[in-house]
Design an enzyme around this catalytic site. Structure first.
Site, PDB file in Angstrom:
ATOM      1  N   ASP A  82      37.613  32.878  32.041  1.00 13.48           N
ATOM      2  CA  ASP A  82      37.918  33.514  33.318  1.00 13.48           C
ATOM      3  C   ASP A  82      39.382  33.336  33.674  1.00 13.48           C
ATOM      4  O   ASP A  82      40.046  34.257  34.141  1.00 13.48           O
ATOM      5  CB  ASP A  82      37.027  32.926  34.422  1.00 13.48           C
ATOM      6  CG  ASP A  82      37.211  31.419  34.569  1.00 13.48           C
ATOM      7  OD1 ASP A  82      37.450  30.745  33.552  1.00 13.48           O
ATOM      8  OD2 ASP A  82      37.092  30.900  35.696  1.00 13.48           O
ATOM      9  N   TRP A 101      26.130  39.237  35.223  1.00  8.49           N
ATOM     10  CA  TRP A 101      26.630  38.116  34.415  1.00  8.49           C
ATOM     11  C   TRP A 101      25.696  37.903  33.215  1.00  8.49           C
ATOM     12  O   TRP A 101      26.112  38.086  32.067  1.00  8.49           O
ATOM     13  CB  TRP A 101      26.737  36.865  35.285  1.00  8.49           C
ATOM     14  CG  TRP A 101      28.044  36.757  36.008  1.00  8.49           C
ATOM     15  CD1 TRP A 101      29.050  35.877  35.763  1.00  8.49           C
ATOM     16  CD2 TRP A 101      28.507  37.573  37.105  1.00  8.49           C
ATOM     17  NE1 TRP A 101      30.107  36.089  36.620  1.00  8.49           N
ATOM     18  CE2 TRP A 101      29.799  37.124  37.458  1.00  8.49           C
ATOM     19  CE3 TRP A 101      27.962  38.638  37.819  1.00  8.49           C
ATOM     20  CZ2 TRP A 101      30.544  37.702  38.481  1.00  8.49           C
ATOM     21  CZ3 TRP A 101      28.709  39.219  38.855  1.00  8.49           C
ATOM     22  CH2 TRP A 101      29.975  38.751  39.168  1.00  8.49           C
ATOM     23  N   HIS A 129      43.576  36.607  35.520  1.00  5.20           N
ATOM     24  CA  HIS A 129      42.139  36.851  35.434  1.00  5.20           C
ATOM     25  C   HIS A 129      41.972  38.292  34.947  1.00  5.20           C
ATOM     26  O   HIS A 129      42.430  39.211  35.619  1.00  5.20           O
ATOM     27  CB  HIS A 129      41.526  36.731  36.841  1.00  5.20           C
ATOM     28  CG  HIS A 129      40.463  35.707  36.982  1.00  5.20           C
ATOM     29  ND1 HIS A 129      40.735  34.377  37.099  1.00  5.20           N
ATOM     30  CD2 HIS A 129      39.118  35.821  37.066  1.00  5.20           C
ATOM     31  CE1 HIS A 129      39.604  33.698  37.255  1.00  5.20           C
ATOM     32  NE2 HIS A 129      38.605  34.565  37.235  1.00  5.20           N
ATOM     33  N   ARG A 175      43.421  26.477  35.998  1.00  2.00           N
ATOM     34  CA  ARG A 175      42.847  25.496  36.915  1.00  2.00           C
ATOM     35  C   ARG A 175      41.741  24.698  36.225  1.00  2.00           C
ATOM     36  O   ARG A 175      41.548  24.781  35.012  1.00  2.00           O
ATOM     37  CB  ARG A 175      42.334  26.201  38.177  1.00  2.00           C
ATOM     38  CG  ARG A 175      41.154  27.119  37.962  1.00  2.00           C
ATOM     39  CD  ARG A 175      40.785  27.820  39.259  1.00  2.00           C
ATOM     40  NE  ARG A 175      39.659  28.723  39.080  1.00  2.00           N
ATOM     41  CZ  ARG A 175      39.575  29.932  39.617  1.00  2.00           C
ATOM     42  NH1 ARG A 175      40.571  30.403  40.345  1.00  2.00           N
ATOM     43  NH2 ARG A 175      38.498  30.678  39.424  1.00  2.00           N
ATOM     44  N   GLU A 179      38.811  24.895  35.334  1.00  2.00           N
ATOM     45  CA  GLU A 179      37.684  25.781  35.027  1.00  2.00           C
ATOM     46  C   GLU A 179      37.831  26.247  33.585  1.00  2.00           C
ATOM     47  O   GLU A 179      37.316  25.625  32.676  1.00  2.00           O
ATOM     48  CB  GLU A 179      37.660  26.946  36.027  1.00  2.00           C
ATOM     49  CG  GLU A 179      36.337  27.686  36.050  1.00  2.00           C
ATOM     50  CD  GLU A 179      36.208  28.559  37.282  1.00  2.00           C
ATOM     51  OE1 GLU A 179      35.299  29.398  37.288  1.00  2.00           O
ATOM     52  OE2 GLU A 179      36.999  28.411  38.241  1.00  2.00           O
ATOM     53  N   GLU A 184      43.038  37.345  39.978  1.00  2.00           N
ATOM     54  CA  GLU A 184      41.611  37.169  40.235  1.00  2.00           C
ATOM     55  C   GLU A 184      41.172  37.951  41.471  1.00  2.00           C
ATOM     56  O   GLU A 184      40.116  38.590  41.477  1.00  2.00           O
ATOM     57  CB  GLU A 184      41.306  35.691  40.437  1.00  2.00           C
ATOM     58  CG  GLU A 184      39.848  35.391  40.717  1.00  2.00           C
ATOM     59  CD  GLU A 184      39.584  33.899  40.798  1.00  2.00           C
ATOM     60  OE1 GLU A 184      38.426  33.501  40.566  1.00  2.00           O
ATOM     61  OE2 GLU A 184      40.523  33.127  41.072  1.00  2.00           O
TER      62      GLU A 184
END
Length: 868
Positions: A459, A528, A760, A463, A465, A739
Site C-alpha cells: 500500500d 479487498w 499510494h 510508514r 505498514e 493516498e
C-alpha cells in the site's frame, strides 16, 4: 523475419539460472517487416546431456507459453534452447540465438545443507542485531564451475572471498514464510580459486523477524533467530563434485551493522568493521559456532518473478536550511530506497539521516510516518567511507542530515545520492500526450508503482505498514500490468494469497498478503478479498496465461463458497465494509464513511466476481461450472436490482461511485441504463467536475462515462485542477500518487488524518483509462493475441502516443487531431492481429501485423461540456 526474446515461464532472461520448473513453458517473439505475418508452425531445438540437438516440430500459431516438448529437467540440469518459426507463406526463420536455462534444486532431498542460526542478540531498540556467518574451505585444484543456493530467516547479502555475490537486495524477499520460503541461485565459479576460500553471509532481521504492523506492531511473526541455509555446489577441474553446505562448523560474529529494521532504519558503526571478514585473511577462531535448528517446514521455492534490485541513482537537487536551521537534502522525486553517502571525519562522529516524503512549515514532516523512525545512522571510523544501508528501505524525497562532518554541516550535492530499489520488473508500457500535466500524472503513477512493488505489492513504502493490501492491487492491477511485466511477481503473490486463504483461514481471503495479524486482517471484505478473483482475471487479460486461472481457481471457488459472509439469500451479510474507501467527502479519521452505501458496494462487487468466475470457468473449459456460475451471477444481479434500484433506475444513494459500479459491472436492466447515465451526468456536473470517488469508484468513473458516450465529461474530470482531482496533487508538487486526494491541503499543511501517505498507487488506477482511451490500446483477446485500437480524443489533448511491449511484441498507437482531421498510426506485432475503431465511425477494421495509417474527419462533442 527473425525469432527473438526466447523466455521461459514468466522469468526474465536474467533469471534463467536455477528456475523452479522442470518443464518450463517457452515463449518467443517474431520481429520483421513482412506484413500480415502469422506463424503456422514452430520448431524447438533442445541440447542437453551431450552434443546432439533434439528438434521438436509443432503445427501451431502459438508462440506464448507453449508446452515444454522434452522430458523434464532434473535438479541442476542445464539445457540450451533455440527456436525457429514458419509463416503462412511457408517461409521459415533462421534459428534464434541459443538461450540457456538451468533448473534449481527441485526437490527437498536435493538439499544437504542444514539450517543454522546465530545466537539471538537483542538490541536496546528491541530488534535482533544483524550478524555475520562464515565458513572457510580449501580446494586442491582449480574450480570449473560453482553455484550457490541460499536463503535465510531474515535478509541476506552473501560474499565469497570478499566479493559480493549477485546484485539482489532485500533477498530472499517477502513471502508467506509459513508456507513458502524463496531461495536464490547464483553462478559463483569465477569467485572461487585453488587454495583457501571463504563464504560469508551477513543477515539482518527483515520481514522474517522484525517488527511489522501499526500501533507498535508485532515482532518475531515468523522466526525469532537469524538463520541461513546455504549450499555451494562446486565442480572442480578434474570434474570432481564438492558440496559446501551450512552446518554446525560454520561460525558467526557481530559486525559493524548494529541495528537494522524495516521501519526504523539501520545503524552502522565503522569502528566495528572487521576488514576482510569474508576472506581468508581473517582468523575466525574467536567467532562463535552456529547452532543447527530445524529444517524449514515451508516449501523451498524459486521466485516466479524477478528479485528486488537497485534500479536507479537519483542525485540530490538542492540543500535546504529549514527555519530551525536543519540541513535537508531535496532529491526532487519521492522515491523508495536508501541513501549512499561518501564521507570522512572524526572517529566516533555520528551522522543521522531522517527520511520523509514532504516538508511541512519548511521542516521534515515525520507525523505521517506514525510509529516509524525511518532514520539511518553512520558512526564514522578512522577512514573515509562509502556507505548505504543494506536491510531497510525508506519512502522519501527529503533527507534531514544531522552532524555532517564537513562544509559547516552541509554535504555537497555530490556527497549523498539516493538509490532506488524495487522488484526489477521489465517496463512494458509507455504513454505520452500533448498535455504536460497528464504526462506528469502518468509519470507519478509509474513512480508510485515502482515504490510499492518491493517484493510484494504494498500500500505504501514509508510508514509503519508497507503491507500487501489486497484491495489496492485489485483496483491497480490493470494499470500495473500495462506499465510493467508483473506476471511473475503477481502470480507468485497470488499463490501466497491462496495458500493462506485455504490452509489458514477457511476460505477467507485476508486483507493483506502475507497476513501478519489474522485477528485484525483475516476478515472477509468486499473489493479487498475479491482480489482472489479479479487480479488473476486481470493478469489473464494482460498476459494470456490460463495457468494463472487454473492455479487460482480453487481459491476463487473457496472465496465464493466458504469465505464470503452471506445472508440466506446469498447477498453479503450487513457487516463492516471498507466500501468506497477514502471517498474525498469521508472524515479524515473515518475513511470508510463515504457517500456510497458500503453494502451496495459489496453486493455490486459480489455480482461482478460471480460473473467473472463464470468467465474463468469458461476459459478453463469447465462448461458445468460456467453454467452454474452464470446462473448464480444473474440471480445476484436480480437481487441487487431488487435491493438498490428504484422504478426509474435511480440507485439508492446515487453517488458517482454507485452509478459507476452499476454501469461498469452491467448490473442494470437495459431499460434503466439511460436514466442511470443521465443521473451520472448530473452528478458529474454537480461536483463541478471534481472527483467524488474513493478506491472503488476511481478506476470506474472515467470508463463508465466513456462507455456511455460522455467522453468529454471524462476528459473534463481528468483535467480538473481544483481539489479533489487527479491534477490537484500535481499543482502541489506531487511526484507520486497520494493516498488521499488531499493528503496535502491547499495551504501546504498535511491532512490531519493519521493515515496519510504521499506514495499510494490505488488512485493511479486511472492509468488503465489513459492507456485504453487516450492512448487507444487494450486487449481484444487475452494476452493481446488480438489488440484493440480505439483512441477517443477529447478535451484539449491534440495528440497521444502509447507503446506496449506485449507478449507478441511491440504494439503502438499514435494519433493527432488538427482541426477536424484525425490521423492515426497503429502497429501490430507479427503473429497477432488488430481491431481498429476510428473515432466517429462504427466500423471495426481487422488488420494483420505491420503499421497501418488512417486519416478521417472527426468532430468531437463540444468542449468544454455544456451545462445541463
Amino acid at each position: 523475419m527473425k525469432v527473438e526474446s526466447v523466455t521461459f515461464e514468466h522469468h526474465q532472461k536474467e533469471e534463467n539460472l536455477g528456475i523452479g520448473e522442470s518443464t518450463p513453458r517457452i515463449s518467443w517473439k517474431v520481429v520483421g517487416d513482412t506484413p500480415n505475418w502469422i506463424q503456422t508452425s514452430y520448431e524447438i531445438g533442445i541440447l542437453r546431456d551431450g552434443n546432439v540437438w533434439a528438434t521438436y516440430q509443432v503445427d501451431s500459431s502459438d508462440s506464448v507459453l507453449v508446452p515444454w516438448p522434452s522430458h523434464p529437467l532434473g535438479s541442476g540440469e542445464l539445457a540450451q534452447i533455440r527456436v525457429r518459426a514458419t509463416g503462412s507463406k511457408s517461409e521459415t526463420t533462421e534459428w534464434s540465438d541459443i538461450t540457456s536455462i538451468e533448473a534449481g534444486l527441485l526437490t527437498r532431498d536435493d538439499w544437504t545443507a542444514q539450517m543454522v542460526a546465530a545466537e539471538q542478540i537483542v538490541t536496546v531498540r528491541g530488534n535482533l542485531r544483524p550478524t555475520y556467518f562464515r565458513k572457510s574451505f580449501e580446494f586442491a585444484e582449480d574450480v570449473d564451475k560453482a553455484h550457490l543456493y541460499i536463503t535465510c530467516y531474515g535478509l541476506y547479502e552473501a560474499y565469497i572471498n570478499g566479493v559480493r555475490v549477485g546484485d539482489h537486495v532485500m533477498a530472499p524477499g517477502w513471502t508467506s514464510y509459513k508456507h513458502h520460503l524463496s531461495y536464490q541461485t547464483y553462478d559463483v565459479g569465477h569467485l572461487l580459486k585453488k587454495g583457501m576460500n571463504v563464504i560469508g553471509v551477513e543477515v539482518g532481521e527483515g520481514w522474517h523477524c522484525g517488527r511489522l504492523g501499526w500501533n507498535g506492531g508485532d515482532r518475531y511473526i515468523y522466526a525469532d533467530r537469524l538463520a541461513i541455509l546455504a549450499q555451494l555446489e562446486v565442480s572442480l577441474s578434474s570434474w570432481k563434485r564438492v558440496t559446501i553446505g551450512s552446518d554446525e562448523t560454520w561460525r558467526t560474529s557481530g559486525g559493524p551493522t548494529t541495528s537494522s529494521e524495516i521501519y526504523d532504519g539501520e545503524e552502522y558503526d565503522a569502528a566495528l568493521e572487521i576488514p576482510g571478514w569474508s576472506t581468508a585473511s581473517v582468523d575466525d577462531e574467536k567467532w562463535s559456532y552456529v547452532e543447527k535448528i530445524d529444517f524449514p517446514t515451508a516449501k523451498l521455492q524459486v521466485p516466479e518473478g524477478p528479485p528486488v534490485r537497485e534500479t536507479e541513482i537519483v542525485k540530490a537537487q538542492k540543500v535546504i536550511r529549514s527555519p530551525t536551521g536543519k540541513v535537508i537534502l531535496d532529491f526532487g522525486q519521492n522515491l523508495v530506497g536508501r541513501v549512499r553517502a561518501r564521507t570522512s571525519g572524526p572517529k566516533g562522529q555520528k551522522i543521522v539521516f531522517t527520511h520523509t516524503e514532504v516538508l511541512e512549515d519548511g521542516e521534515v514532516a515525520t507525523r505521517p510516518l506514525r510509529d516509524c523512525k525511518a532514520t539511518d545512522s553512520l558512526t564514522l571510523g578512522a577512514k573515509s567511507i562509502v556507505w548505504e544501508p543494506k536491510f531497510t528501505f525508506h519512502g522519501f524525497r527529503y533527507v534531514q542530515v544531522e552532524n555532517w562532518p564537513s562544509h559547516g554541516g552541509e554535504p555537497l550535492l555530490s556527497d549523498i545520492e539516493a538509490v532506488v530499489i524495487h522488484t526489477d520488473m521489465k517496463q512494458t508500457g509507455w504513454f505520452e500526450c500533448s498535455d504536460p500535466m497528464v504526462n506528469k500524472l502518468h509519470e507519478n503513477i509509474r513512480w508510485g508503482m515502482r515504490g510499492n512493488f518491493v517484493s510484494i505489492p504494498t500500500d505504501c513504502p514509508q510508514r509503519d505498514e508497507r503491507l500487501g493490501w489486497t484491495g489496492d492491487i485489485q483496483v491497480f492491477s490493470p494499470t500495473a500490468s500495462f506499465l510493467y511485466n508483473t506476471s511473475g511477481m503477481l502470480s507468485g503473490w497470488l499463490k501466497d494469497l491462496a495458500v493462506e486463504q485455504i490452509e489458514d483461514f477457511n476460505g477467507v481471503v485476508p486483507l493483506v498478503v502475507p497476513c501478519i495479524t489474522p485477528e485484525e486482517l483475516a476478515l472477509p471484505r468486499a473489493a479487498w478479498s475479491d482480489a482472489a478473483i479479479i487480479v488473476p482475471w486481470n493478469l489473464y487479460q494482460a498476459f494470456g496465461d490460463r495457468k494463472i486461472l487454473l492455479n487460482q481457481y480453487e481459491s476463487m471457488k473457496q472465496w465464493l463458497e466458504k469465505g464470503l459472509d452471506r445472508q440466506p439469500n446469498g447477498l453479503w451479510r450487513p457487516i463492516f465494509q471498507y466500501g468506497d474507501w477514502l471517498d474525498p467527502d469521508a472524515p479524515p479519521e473515518a475513511p470508510a464513511w463515504g457517500k456510497t452505501d458500503p453494502q451496495l458496494v459489496a453486493n455490486a462487487y459480489l455480482a461482478r466476481i460471480t460473473y467473472l468466475i463464470s468467465k474463468v470457468a469458461g476459459s478453463l473449459n469447465l462448461p458445468g461450472d460456467a453454467k452454474q456460475w452464470t446462473a448464480e451471477a444473474e440471480r445476484i444481479k436480480q437481487l441487487f436490482n431488487e435491493e438498490y434500484v428504484g422504478s426509474k433506475g435511480h440507485l439508492h444513494l446515487d453517488s458517482m461511485t454507485a452509478l459507476s459500479l452499476a454501469l461498469s459491472f452491467n448490473l442494470l436492466p437495459p431499460d434503466k441504463v439511460p436514466s442511470a447515465i443521465k443521473r451520472l451526468e448530473h452528478v458529474v456536473h454537480s461536483s463541478k467536475f471534481r472527483i467524488s470517488t474513493g478506491f472503488v469508484g476511481t478506476p470506474l468513473i472515467l470508463p463508465a462515462l466513456t462507455a456511455a458516450g460522455k467522453t468529454q465529461l471524462a476528459y473534463r474530470m481528468l483535467l480538473e485542477r481544483s481539489c479533489p482531482s487527479w491534477m490537484y496533487p500535481i499543482t502541489m508538487g506531487a511526484t507520486t500518487m497520494w493516498e488521499r486526494w488531499d493528503s496535502m491541503l491547499p495551504d501546504g499543511s498535511i491532512n490531519p488524518g493519521s493515515m496519510t501517505s504521499f506514495n499510494h498507487y490505488a488512485l493511479g488506477s486511472v492509468g488503465a483509462w489513459l492507456h485504453a482511451t487516450v492512448g487507444g490500446i487494450s486487449p481484444a483477446e487475452p494476452g493481446l493475441k488480438v489488440v484493440r485500437f480505439e483512441p477517443v480524443p477529447g478535451g484539449t489533448i491534440t495528440w497521444a502516443k502509447v507503446k506496449l511491449d506485449g507478449p507478441y511484441g511491440e504494439v503502438r498507437c499514435e494519433w493527432t487531431l488538427v482541426g477536424k482531421v484525425f490521423k492515426m498510426k497503429a502497429t501490430v506485432p507479427p503473429n497477432s492481429t488488430g481491431q481498429v475503431k476510428l473515432p466517429g465511425h462504427e466500423e471495426v477494421i481487422v488488420v494483420g501485423s505491420g503499421t497501418h495509417e488512417y486519416t478521417v474527419e472527426y468532430t468531437p462533442d463540444p468542449w468544454p461540456p455544456k451545462a445541463i
